[in-house]
Each structure stands twice: as structure tokens, then as C-alpha cells.
Design an enzyme around this catalytic site. Structure first.
Site, PDB file in Angstrom:
ATOM      1  N   ASP A 112       0.870  -1.159   0.000  1.00 42.13           N
ATOM      2  CA  ASP A 112       0.000   0.000   0.000  1.00 42.13           C
ATOM      3  C   ASP A 112       0.917   1.222   0.000  1.00 42.13           C
ATOM      4  O   ASP A 112       2.098   1.112   0.333  1.00 42.13           O
ATOM      5  CB  ASP A 112      -0.887  -0.029   1.243  1.00 42.13           C
ATOM      6  CG  ASP A 112      -1.760   1.198   1.373  1.00 42.13           C
ATOM      7  OD1 ASP A 112      -2.277   1.667   0.339  1.00 42.13           O
ATOM      8  OD2 ASP A 112      -1.912   1.717   2.497  1.00 42.13           O
ATOM      9  N   ASP A 143      -0.293   5.006   0.859  1.00 44.26           N
ATOM     10  CA  ASP A 143      -0.631   5.963   1.912  1.00 44.26           C
ATOM     11  C   ASP A 143      -0.500   5.332   3.296  1.00 44.26           C
ATOM     12  O   ASP A 143      -1.014   4.237   3.554  1.00 44.26           O
ATOM     13  CB  ASP A 143      -2.050   6.477   1.722  1.00 44.26           C
ATOM     14  CG  ASP A 143      -2.197   7.256   0.424  1.00 44.26           C
ATOM     15  OD1 ASP A 143      -1.388   8.163   0.182  1.00 44.26           O
ATOM     16  OD2 ASP A 143      -3.124   6.943  -0.359  1.00 44.26           O
ATOM     17  N   GLU A 172      -1.519  10.397   4.390  1.00 40.97           N
ATOM     18  CA  GLU A 172      -2.522  10.034   3.399  1.00 40.97           C
ATOM     19  C   GLU A 172      -2.512  11.089   2.298  1.00 40.97           C
ATOM     20  O   GLU A 172      -2.832  12.254   2.539  1.00 40.97           O
ATOM     21  CB  GLU A 172      -3.915   9.942   4.035  1.00 40.97           C
ATOM     22  CG  GLU A 172      -4.072   8.821   5.044  1.00 40.97           C
ATOM     23  CD  GLU A 172      -4.127   7.436   4.391  1.00 40.97           C
ATOM     24  OE1 GLU A 172      -4.689   7.332   3.274  1.00 40.97           O
ATOM     25  OE2 GLU A 172      -3.618   6.483   4.992  1.00 40.97           O
ATOM     26  N   ARG A 225     -15.054  11.887  -1.298  1.00 39.68           N
ATOM     27  CA  ARG A 225     -13.896  12.766  -1.106  1.00 39.68           C
ATOM     28  C   ARG A 225     -13.582  13.564  -2.369  1.00 39.68           C
ATOM     29  O   ARG A 225     -13.274  14.753  -2.307  1.00 39.68           O
ATOM     30  CB  ARG A 225     -12.683  11.942  -0.674  1.00 39.68           C
ATOM     31  CG  ARG A 225     -12.803  11.416   0.752  1.00 39.68           C
ATOM     32  CD  ARG A 225     -11.631  10.543   1.140  1.00 39.68           C
ATOM     33  NE  ARG A 225     -11.633   9.265   0.418  1.00 39.68           N
ATOM     34  CZ  ARG A 225     -10.684   8.355   0.537  1.00 39.68           C
ATOM     35  NH1 ARG A 225      -9.639   8.568   1.334  1.00 39.68           N
ATOM     36  NH2 ARG A 225     -10.758   7.213  -0.130  1.00 39.68           N
ATOM     37  N   SER A 276      -2.691   0.792  -4.500  1.00 35.54           N
ATOM     38  CA  SER A 276      -3.177   1.881  -3.660  1.00 35.54           C
ATOM     39  C   SER A 276      -4.550   2.379  -4.090  1.00 35.54           C
ATOM     40  O   SER A 276      -4.877   2.396  -5.278  1.00 35.54           O
ATOM     41  CB  SER A 276      -2.179   3.050  -3.724  1.00 35.54           C
ATOM     42  OG  SER A 276      -2.672   4.184  -3.038  1.00 35.54           O
ATOM     43  N   GLY A 277      -5.317   2.797  -3.099  1.00 34.98           N
ATOM     44  CA  GLY A 277      -6.569   3.471  -3.369  1.00 34.98           C
ATOM     45  C   GLY A 277      -6.362   4.954  -3.617  1.00 34.98           C
ATOM     46  O   GLY A 277      -7.316   5.687  -3.852  1.00 34.98           O
ATOM     47  N   LYS A 321      -8.172  -4.399  -3.970  1.00 35.94           N
ATOM     48  CA  LYS A 321      -6.783  -4.821  -3.783  1.00 35.94           C
ATOM     49  C   LYS A 321      -6.597  -6.323  -3.983  1.00 35.94           C
ATOM     50  O   LYS A 321      -5.647  -6.733  -4.656  1.00 35.94           O
ATOM     51  CB  LYS A 321      -6.264  -4.333  -2.432  1.00 35.94           C
ATOM     52  CG  LYS A 321      -6.122  -2.813  -2.409  1.00 35.94           C
ATOM     53  CD  LYS A 321      -5.464  -2.255  -1.174  1.00 35.94           C
ATOM     54  CE  LYS A 321      -5.336  -0.747  -1.295  1.00 35.94           C
ATOM     55  NZ  LYS A 321      -4.682  -0.130  -0.120  1.00 35.94           N
ATOM     56  N   ASP A 342      -1.382  -0.728   5.835  1.00 36.60           N
ATOM     57  CA  ASP A 342      -1.854  -0.263   7.135  1.00 36.60           C
ATOM     58  C   ASP A 342      -3.352  -0.398   7.335  1.00 36.60           C
ATOM     59  O   ASP A 342      -3.841  -0.271   8.463  1.00 36.60           O
ATOM     60  CB  ASP A 342      -1.495   1.218   7.311  1.00 36.60           C
ATOM     61  CG  ASP A 342      -2.345   2.116   6.413  1.00 36.60           C
ATOM     62  OD1 ASP A 342      -3.173   2.874   6.938  1.00 36.60           O
ATOM     63  OD2 ASP A 342      -2.191   2.053   5.183  1.00 36.60           O
TER      64      ASP A 342
END
Length: 347
Positions: free
Chosen positions: A132, A134, A141, A177, A221-222, A270, A291
Site C-alpha cells: 500500500d 498511503d 494520506e 472525497r 493503492s486506493g 486490492k 496499514d
């Protein structure tokens, strides 16, 4: 690298193995690395052709990115063009998880997780390690940094926490977001110049050790590809090994949405990305490091064999309690890769 420079597989492997201990020792006491901003549209300034799969360094970044890139130059060559060696062709068998754990002596009692021995063995044997980004590769982040630069920090951070804790579907949090901040290309580039992202301490050494060993490294990663690419460049991860979300812009560079076809744009993205990686490359052993709850989802049949939770930036209860091995720094992982790691480079 000029095309006239010929580096054989055998000599490259010997150079990497011979220089790894010295280079890792020399890099150990340094402070966290800052990733410099770069021009998304800029190409390499030197005119030289980069090795296949390696990002060219743009002229905007060349003057300010730290010296860790030069320290990792040999690892870049290995990551770009090495021949892959299957586990059956490895030079030596990987020790058992019991043997690896016992090598840490009394420190072994401090390790936490649901299957620490299994995670250690998987890391030593891994054909690929997926990270990952962030709060793992970087110590913040990225979307929160971007939102703060646009005066929307608190509102966006609340949605980020929901996504990381697993309290809402990721696609809902992502859409919410982006609807709040609606960043233009120029605003993102300005954010990266004004507040460059920080590499988590020690992760560059771990990735370098994996590259030198011949283990493929991926970022899953998102977050946003436009913000992750300079991070990948800094730690020598190929652009083609990034799975992340793509922000869409109109012809004037204004925000126009995001690509819903990216694997990481939705919940369970993921494990989907890891399954794709594994299927395309035929990896025998794959490890996921991260994380958040979305990272832990990657440990599922056909995806990651083991999940190593990272709590060096934020400790999330679900990850701490559910990870095969939970760590707060990358030191023990780097030690396993360098001491017990199965060589993936053909001589």
C-alpha cells in the site's frame, strides 16, 4: 543508460550481491526522504533512454530529489531487466518460519500477529511483494494532503478514516472525497510542489533489498496515480507496477471524475489487483504490506499468501489484530530479505 553499455545478467547479479551489505549499512542512519514534486507532462531531460520499465526523471525533479536514487542505481537495473528465476531454480532453500523467528533471539517474543512464522517465511520466499502507499510507503494520506492544500482537510480526513477502518465501502468514500475537493491537474501539481510527500523511514531500504534480490515490487493503492508516480520513481518501482486510481481531467485540466475501471476504485479492489498480478506472472508466493483494512482484504485465496500489517504511521485495531504479522517499522523485514531471502536473479 546508453544503449552501448552492455551489462550481462551474471555480472549484474554479482555486482548487486557484492554491494548490497555496504550500501544498506551506509544508508541506515539517514532521515526520512522527501519526495520532490515533478511535472506530470515532462520527460527525461538528459536525452538518455531509460531501461525498460523504469520511469525517466523529469527536469523538474532532477534538481531536488534526494541522493537515495543514485544509491539505488544498481537496483533499478535489476528491477528493469532481470530474468525471473522460479522457486525451483533458487540457489538455496528458504529456512522455515521457526528458524527465521528464532534467529531474532529474545526480540522474537516482541513480534505480534496471527501467523508470524508463516509471514516471515512468505517474505523470505516471496516472488512479489505488494505495498500500500498511503500511511505505509509514505507517512501520510496523500488525499488528505491534497485536501488540506485546498482548504478541505477536515471534511476529507473524516471520510479517509472511515475507508481505512472498513466502516464504509471504499468506492463510496472515494467518490465522496473527490466530490468535495474536485482537484484540477494544476492544483495537484501545485500541491506536490508546495507539500512534497514523505517516504516512511526504512521503506526505501526494504524496497532496495527486494529489488537487489530480484523480488518484484508493486504499489497497490486506493490513492491517485498522479501523486504516486513520483514516490515510485524515488524508490525505484516501475510505473508499470503501480495499481492506483486515475483522476480524469477535461481538455482544460479541470476535474472530470475518476476512472471506475481501475481495480482499486472499489471495495475488494486490492485482492482483485493481486490476483491479476499473480495470474499474469505466475508467482508462487506473494506478500501484501499495508496499514488498512482494505490491504488486509488482499490475503484471500488466489491473491496474497500473507499479510504484513504496518502500524508505523497509524495503528488500526482491525489490522493490528488481524495481520499475520504486525510491525511498526521495516527493520526486521529488511533483515529477513537480506539474510534469508530466496534469490530470484538468474546468474
Amino acid at each position: 543508460m546508453a544503449s552501448s553499455t552492455a551489462v550481462t545478467s551474471a555480472s549484474r547479479s554479482l555486482l548487486l550481491r557484492a554491494t548490497l551489505p555496504t550500501r544498506l549499512a551506509a544508508s541506515a542512519p539517514k532521515p526520512p526522504v522527501r519526495v520532490a514534486a515533478f511535472s506530470v507532462s515532462a520527460g527525461a531531460s538528459s536525452g538518455a533512454t531509460a531501461p525498460s520499465g523504469i520511469l525517466p526523471i523529469s527536469s523538474a525533479a532532477g534538481s531536488s530529489i534526494s541522493g537515495s536514487r543514485s544509491r539505488s542505481a544498481l537496483a533499478m537495473v535489476a528491477a528493469a531487466s532481470r530474468p525471473y528465476a522460479s522457486s525451483s531454480a533458487a540457489s538455496a532453500a528458504v529456512p522455515s518460519g521457526d528458524e527465521i523467528l528464532s534467529s531474532f533471539g529474545t526480540k522474537a517474543d516482541e513480534f505480534k500477529g496471527t501467523d508470524v512464522k508463516g509471514a516471515m517465511h512468505a517474505l523470505a520466499a516471496a516472488d512479489a511483494v505488494c505495498f500500500d502507499v498511503d500511511s505505509t510507503v509514505i507517512d501520510e494520506e496523500g488525499i488528505d494532503v491534497l485536501a488540506a492544500s485546498l482548504g478541505k482537510g477536515e471534511e476529507v480526513a473524516a471520510w479517509t478514516l472511515k475507508a481505512m477502518e472498513g466502516d464504509t465501502k471504499f468506492e463510496d468514500a472515494l467518490a465522496a472525497r473527490l466530490a468535495i475537493i474536485q482537484p484540477s491537474r494544476a492544483q495537484i501539481e501545485q500541491c506536490l510542489r508546495d507539500t512534497p510527500l514523505h517516504i516512511s523511514p526504512g521503506v526505501d531500504r526494504l524496497i532496495e533489498a527486494l529489488n537487489v534480490r530480484g523480488t518484484d515490487v508493486y504499489f497497490i493503492s486506493g490513492g491517485f496515480r498522479i501523486m504516486i508516480e513520483p514516490v515510485a520513481r524515488e524508490v525505484c518501482v516501475s510505473k508499470s507496477n503501480i495499481f492506483a486510481n486515475s483522476i480524469l481531467f477535461d481538455e482544460d485540466g479541470n476535474y472530470a471524475g475518476f476512472d471506475p475501471e481501475e481495480e482499486t476504485s472499489a471495495d475488494m479492489g486490492k485482492p482483485k489487483a493481486v490476483k491479476k498480478i499473480r495470474s499474469e506472472h505466475g508467482y508462487k508466493t506473494v506478500v501484501m504490506v499495508g496499514d488498512g483494512a482494505t490491504d488486509m482484504q488482499a490475503k484471500t485465496p488466489g491473491a496474497a499468501d500473507s499479510f504484513i500489517g504496518y502500524g508505523g504511521v497509524a495503528v488500526r485495531d482491525a489490522v493490528r489484530d488481524g495481520a499475520c504479522w504486525f510491525v511498526t517499522d521495516f527493520d526486521a523485514m529488511t533483515e529477513i530479505v537480506t539474510k534469508f531471502g530466496e534469490r530470484k536473479l538468474n546468474a
